[in-house]
Design a protein around this motif. Structure first.
Motif, mmCIF file in Angstrom:
data_model
loop_
_atom_site.group_PDB
_atom_site.id
_atom_site.type_symbol
_atom_site.label_atom_id
_atom_site.label_comp_id
_atom_site.label_asym_id
_atom_site.label_seq_id
_atom_site.Cartn_x
_atom_site.Cartn_y
_atom_site.Cartn_z
ATOM 1 N N ASP A 42 0.580 -1.382 -0.219
ATOM 2 C CA ASP A 42 -0.427 -0.146 0.075
ATOM 3 C C ASP A 42 0.890 1.472 0.164
ATOM 4 N N VAL A 43 2.094 1.026 0.545
ATOM 5 C CA VAL A 43 2.688 2.135 0.093
ATOM 6 C C VAL A 43 3.346 3.012 -1.305
ATOM 7 N N ARG A 44 2.880 2.247 -1.764
ATOM 8 C CA ARG A 44 2.697 2.623 -3.424
ATOM 9 C C ARG A 44 1.728 3.109 -4.229
ATOM 10 N N ARG A 45 0.849 3.536 -3.291
ATOM 11 C CA ARG A 45 -0.793 3.751 -3.931
ATOM 12 C C ARG A 45 -0.146 5.037 -3.131
ATOM 13 N N HIS A 46 -0.429 6.397 -3.891
ATOM 14 C CA HIS A 46 -0.665 7.733 -3.700
ATOM 15 C C HIS A 46 -1.826 8.486 -3.910
ATOM 16 N N ALA A 47 -2.397 9.709 -3.400
ATOM 17 C CA ALA A 47 -3.693 9.862 -3.309
ATOM 18 C C ALA A 47 -3.779 11.099 -4.543
ATOM 19 N N ASN A 48 -2.559 11.196 -4.417
ATOM 20 C CA ASN A 48 -2.610 11.929 -5.837
ATOM 21 C C ASN A 48 -2.551 11.291 -7.331
ATOM 22 N N GLY A 49 -2.772 10.562 -7.049
ATOM 23 C CA GLY A 49 -3.012 9.301 -8.342
ATOM 24 C C GLY A 49 -1.213 8.874 -8.775
ATOM 25 N N ALA A 50 0.095 9.860 -8.531
ATOM 26 C CA ALA A 50 1.272 9.257 -8.952
ATOM 27 C C ALA A 50 1.302 8.195 -9.264
ATOM 28 N N LEU A 51 1.825 6.975 -10.344
ATOM 29 C CA LEU A 51 2.261 5.520 -10.571
ATOM 30 C C LEU A 51 3.313 5.906 -10.372
ATOM 31 N N GLY A 52 4.421 6.575 -10.840
ATOM 32 C CA GLY A 52 5.712 5.974 -11.344
ATOM 33 C C GLY A 52 6.568 7.768 -11.937
ATOM 34 N N VAL A 53 7.522 7.179 -12.787
ATOM 35 C CA VAL A 53 8.830 7.735 -13.040
ATOM 36 C C VAL A 53 8.401 8.328 -14.481
ATOM 37 N N ALA A 54 7.957 8.797 -15.361
ATOM 38 C CA ALA A 54 8.247 9.185 -17.364
ATOM 39 C C ALA A 54 9.219 9.574 -17.408
ATOM 40 N N GLY A 55 10.246 10.702 -17.011
ATOM 41 C CA GLY A 55 11.031 11.397 -17.308
ATOM 42 C C GLY A 55 11.919 12.167 -16.341
ATOM 43 N N ILE A 56 13.481 11.975 -16.837
ATOM 44 C CA ILE A 56 13.981 12.868 -15.755
ATOM 45 C C ILE A 56 15.086 14.256 -16.637
ATOM 46 N N GLU A 57 15.011 15.178 -16.710
ATOM 47 C CA GLU A 57 15.637 16.056 -17.608
ATOM 48 C C GLU A 57 17.322 16.312 -16.480
ATOM 49 N N ILE A 58 18.113 16.018 -17.512
ATOM 50 C CA ILE A 58 19.614 16.337 -17.345
ATOM 51 C C ILE A 58 20.580 17.221 -17.497
#
Length: 247
Positions: free
Chosen positions: A148-164
């Motif tokens: 359950d710690v992987r569930r977020h009230a804001n609906g976040a599912l994961g990382v899509a991208g990172i800018e470097i």
């Protein structure tokens, strides 16, 4: 080579305040514990895709560590990200064979609040445009909580991208190619698999970031479930980190 995004690192001066801010943004944040050297402690935001955000703060000055130097000189913000190797010794050897200099593997670890001791090994390039490797010795699920710690009230599912932010996109693209064993093309996103990518921003697009924090990650994009808010999160709550959201 089997490499995937492991985690993104945000260094902050006040971990308790930062945890409260990210909770207010709708994230589930779990305490991580204290690192083996005792100089830092952290909290984690773990996503359904298996990647996570590490919120890290230092208990005492640690001037030999780049994360602490960036934090002390430029303030809270993104400082690094890590890839999960299949076999860290083999992956380091393969990158070296392609001409990339790496240091490690080096032992590391953390003591969780419940007393569970975690162990891992890391390897790093000399330049901060590249991620580091973080390979588990103890099982990864002990370091990266599941359920359950992987569930977020804001609906976040994961990382899509990172800018470097990088000083030279052609040089950094070569380094990524050597690290990952791929043909990285300057100006094109670098695919990490699992719907995740890295984009390199040169001085024409990241001059302020390069001047303030040096080479390294400058923004993060999260994927959220349909029906949730998209766009950038409040930078006051993110401690100045630019975090976008897409579906």
């Amino acid at each position: 080579m089997s490499l995937s995004l492991d985690h993104v690192v945000i260094a902050v001066r006040d971990l308790e305040r930062t945890v409260a801010d990210y909770q207010a943004l709708g994230f589930t944040v779990v305490p991580g514990g204290e690192h083996t050297h005792g100089a830092s402690h952290n909290a984690l935001i773990v996503f359904a895709d298996g990647a996570y955000i590490e919120l890290i703060a230092f208990r005492r000055p640690n001037p030999e560590f780049r994360w602490w130097r960036v934090l002390s000189e430029a303030g809270d913000g993104l400082v690094d990200f890590a890839l999960l190797p299949g076999d860290i010794a083999a992956d380091v050897a393969a990158a070296k064979a392609r001409g990339l200099e790496l240091e490690g593997p080096t032992d590391g670890g953390r003591l969780r609040p419940d007393g569970q001791r975690l162990e891992w090994r890391t390897a790093r390039a000399a330049t901060s445009d590249l991620p580091f490797f973080c390979g588990d010795v103890t099982p990864r699920h002990l370091r990266v909580p599941e359920g359950d710690v992987r569930r977020h009230a804001n609906g976040a599912l994961g990382v899509a991208g990172i800018e470097i932010a990088v000083e030279n996109t052609e040089v950094s693209a070569w380094r990524y190619g050597a690290l990952l064993g791929i043909a990285a093309v300057p100006g094109a996103p670098i695919d990490l698999g699992n719907g995740q990518s890295v984009s390199l921003l040169g001085p024409d697009r990241a001059a302020a970031a390069l001047a303030g924090r040096g080479e390294g990650p400058v923004s993060l994009t999260l994927r959220v479930a349909p029906g949730n808010a998209v766009g950038d999160l409040d930078p006051v709550r993110t401690e100045g980190v630019r975090i976008g959201r897409i579906t």
